[in-house]
Write a protein that holds these residues in place. Structure first.
Motif, PDB file in Angstrom:
ATOM      1  N   LYS A   1      14.279 -38.797  25.777  1.00 19.30           N
ATOM      2  CA  LYS A   1      15.500 -38.541  25.025  1.00 19.30           C
ATOM      3  C   LYS A   1      16.344 -39.811  24.935  1.00 19.30           C
ATOM      4  CE  LYS A   1      19.341 -35.338  24.570  1.00 19.30           C
ATOM      5  NZ  LYS A   1      20.230 -34.422  25.272  1.00 19.30           N
TER       6      LYS A   1
ATOM      7  N   ASP B   1      13.821 -35.097  20.680  1.00 21.02           N
ATOM      8  CA  ASP B   1      15.120 -34.607  20.223  1.00 21.02           C
ATOM      9  C   ASP B   1      15.571 -33.443  21.092  1.00 21.02           C
ATOM     10  OD1 ASP B   1      13.604 -32.497  19.478  1.00 21.02           O
ATOM     11  OD2 ASP B   1      13.883 -32.742  17.314  1.00 21.02           O
ATOM     12  N   ALA B   2      16.669 -32.867  20.704  1.00 15.95           N
ATOM     13  CA  ALA B   2      17.255 -31.806  21.521  1.00 15.95           C
ATOM     14  C   ALA B   2      16.310 -30.621  21.655  1.00 15.95           C
ATOM     15  CB  ALA B   2      18.580 -31.377  20.898  1.00 15.95           C
TER      16      ALA B   2
END
Lengths: 180, 487
Positions: free
Chosen positions: A82, A88-89
């Motif tokens: 990250k 990504d989230a």
């Protein structure tokens, strides 16, 4: 006396590598989905073992310790991805969810589940098994499978999702597949 | 579950979702636990299928079994183990923070070591350092071996003549001197020298956000980032109220905090500072000021005599740069140590202002040879000067002369070279005298000295030029039989 000679600790770790590395790797691969990363993380786990083996209580089984180290390594791995903008989230969300689930479960059963999964796949109906082979053995994506089967990609995607769901049920039941 | 979510989950596993679709799936998973659980389970089974198919790659059941068997007990584990060993070896190498040749040689001559770990003093915790070197004889129960790990809170004691070298994970090397006790740091406390002395070399990290290295004693705290210093506790038996801590800085700047009142000073390279257990003990600021080279009378107050045995007056010529030696020349006889009528128990140094000599004080017996040898960096260049012995009272060097190696000597202040000793033709080689000649890079003679090595002394007679002892590694000086004869 604290510490062990390198050779002694290496001997113990070697024994554990032979006993647990396949199982550990299976677990880590199930969490990162990348062979090279899995291998690296597995080695990282055993490096931690080498560093800290003097603190291990040898009256206990090594596996819970190994898997807890693996959880920490997975956290570090996802944090790092990250940080570097390579996850990504959503990726991190999935990883976190998996880790929570893993830590809640009393024992990792990845190894056994893979054995069971193999039987479950073998028990699939021929059409479904062929679809699994195309995606996981021949490494085709859904669009390529759709083209080969002259179907829509969305339909293939839903079909493989249903097969996976059936396989999950099969594995969780610990029995052979239901013949989806 | 909505078909849309099923599509998104399938698309996520297939790796085809756009950024917008990924955000949509994330949002759905956050809002609906069922979606989140389905997503995680789907990813898990997907990865296990991939792993399983990677393992087999064949449909033949027997072949699959063989591959699995091979994977678990066969060559792949051997290969894995081989890689692991290589990585472990690399990690151990990385831990060797102390790589400079000078340091290595200095440590190599620490001898007669006996050190042990205090029994039952090991609370465990993260590994903070590795035992890098234990020289001499240990033979005591629980004596550590090179490579042993030091964990948080571990207590390390060196014997009466012992020493141990630790490589800290944070990039510091600590040489614990004789009759010393060191507690390893924990998450809540710094390393703590309880008794004795140590020398530390702290690597300067390229990262700006690295925490400083902190070392405490019962009297003071030392905070550094990239420096070399020595620390010694004078008396007190570990009590914060008694005794004092003496600091000498060789490189960089050290923040020195007296625990009694929290006052801090910056001590720079070449300076000394002392902190007592009570605020009234040892005027910290005064000592710090006094560590600078002085021209004219200087008085140190506040019970200096308590640590007098640890200090030595040294001098240097103002014209010859920062080289110094114990003050013993006729010109320096004006140096007086003791009290006067107004200030009792004080050190008074009185050097005429017209003399180009700087006077300073330094620790007489620094914790380790390297620090000690720094005191003797220069033997002045008078032809025929005899300095005997060069290292008075340092009998711990004896093993140096029996170990194989080669002398490494820096000539003057700019050159450094390695040379071998050969038997001196004009002296009785049987008596241990050897001749050493060094040459400049243009081939011209630079220094010629005679060296005599016996069990307890190292005598140098300078014939021309001057030498600076940088570090010493003995390759072969005398046949071992002769060494034994000397002993």
């Amino acid at each position: 006396m604290i510490g062990r000679a390198d050779s002694e600790r290496m001997k113990t770790v070697e024994k554990w590598v032979y006993a647990y590395q396949a199982r550990l790797r299976a677990y880590l691969f199930s969490r990162v989905g990348d062979e090279a990363v899995t291998r690296d993380l597995t080695q990282e786990v055993f490096l931690v073992v080498l560093r800290q083996i003097d603190r291990f209580d040898f009256s206990r089984e090594p596996w819970p310790w190994l898997i807890s180290i693996a959880h920490n390594k997975l956290r570090e791995y996802w944090r790092d991805l990250k940080k570097r903008g390579r996850a990504d989230a959503l990726d991190v969300f999935v990883a976190d969810m998996q880790l929570h689930t893993d830590e809640d479960s009393e024992e990792d059963r990845t190894g056994e589940q893979i054995e069971t999964l193999r039987h479950c796949v073998e028990a699939l109906r021929p059409k479904a098994r062929r679809l699994v082979e195309m995606i996981y053995t021949e490494r085709l994506n859904c669009a390529q499978v759709a083209e080969r089967l002259q179907q829509k990609a969305g339909a293939v995607r839903i079909a493989i999702h249903r097969i996976r769901k059936a396989l999950r049920s099969c594995v969780e039941a610990g029995a052979a597949g239901d013949g989806t | 579950m909505k078909d849309r979510n099923v599509e998104l989950i399938a698309g996520f596993v297939d790796g085809i979702l756009s950024d917008t679709e990924r955000e949509e799936l994330l949002s759905a998973a956050r809002e609906d636990t069922a979606v989140a659980e389905e997503l995680v389970r789907e990813v898990s089974i997907h990865r296990r299928l991939r792993f399983m198919s990677r393992e087999s790659g064949e449909t033949d059941e027997q072949a699959v079994r063989e591959i699995l068997h091979y994977l678990r007990v066969g060559g792949e584990s051997r290969e894995f183990m081989s890689d692991l060993k290589a990585r472990w070896a690399r990690e151990l190498r990385k831990r060797r923070l102390w790589r400079r040749a000078g340091f290595a040689a200095a440590a190599a001559i620490v001898a007669a070591v006996s050190v042990w770990w205090a029994a039952g003093q090991r609370p465990g915790g993260a590994v903070v350092a590795v035992v890098r070197e234990v020289t001499g004889q240990s033979g005591l129960k629980g004596a550590p071996k090179v490579g042993d790990e030091v964990c948080e809170g571990d207590r390390i004691e060196s014997g009466e003549k012992g020493a141990v070298i630790l490589a800290y994970a944070v990039g510091a090397r600590v040489e614990l001197g004789a009759d010393s006790v060191l507690n390893a740091p924990t998450a809540r406390s710094a390393s703590r020298l309880e008794r004795g002395a140590l020398a530390a070399s702290v690597a300067k990290s390229p990262a700006s956000d690295v925490s400083p290295f902190v070392m405490e004693t019962p009297h003071a705290r030392v905070t550094v980032v990239g420096t070399r210093f020595s620390l010694a506790i004078d008396g007190g038996g570990g009590s914060s109220a008694l005794g004092s801590t003496w600091l000498q800085v060789d490189e960089g700047t050290v923040e020195f905090t007296r625990l009694a009142d929290g006052r801090s000073i910056a001590v720079a390279a070449g300076q000394f500072a002392v902190a007592g257990g009570k605020a009234s003990d040892y005027a910290l600021k005064a000592y710090a000021d006094g560590t600078t080279w002085v021209d004219g009378p200087v008085v140190f107050r506040d019970g200096f005599e308590e640590g007098m045995d640890n200090w030595q007056v040294v001098s240097r010529s103002s014209e010859k740069g920062r080289t110094y030696a114990p003050a013993s020349n006729a010109d320096e006889k004006r140096v007086q140590i003791g009290g006067d009528e107004k200030v009792k128990n004080a050190l008074s140094i009185d050097v005429p202002r017209n003399r180009k000599i700087d006077i300073g004080i330094r620790l007489r017996n620094a914790a380790l040879p390297e620090a000690y040898m720094a005191e003797w960096t220069t033997i002045h260049n008078t032809v025929g000067t005899v300095v005997s012995p060069v290292l008075p009272g340092v009998t711990e060097y004896r093993n140096l002369y029996t170990a194989p190696g080669a002398y490494s000597i820096r000539v003057g202040s700019a050159h450094r070279m390695r040379f071998e000793c050969v038997p001196a033709p004009e002296r009785d080689a049987e008596d241990g005298w050897h001749q050493v000649s060094t040459y400049r890079s243009d081939g011209k003679p630079n220094t010629r000295i005679l060296v005599r090595l016996t069990e307890n002394t190292f005598i140098i007679e300078v014939r021309n030029g001057r030498i600076l002892i940088d570090d010493v590694v003995v390759r072969k000086l005398l046949p071992s039989r002769k060494i034994r004869d000397d002993v």
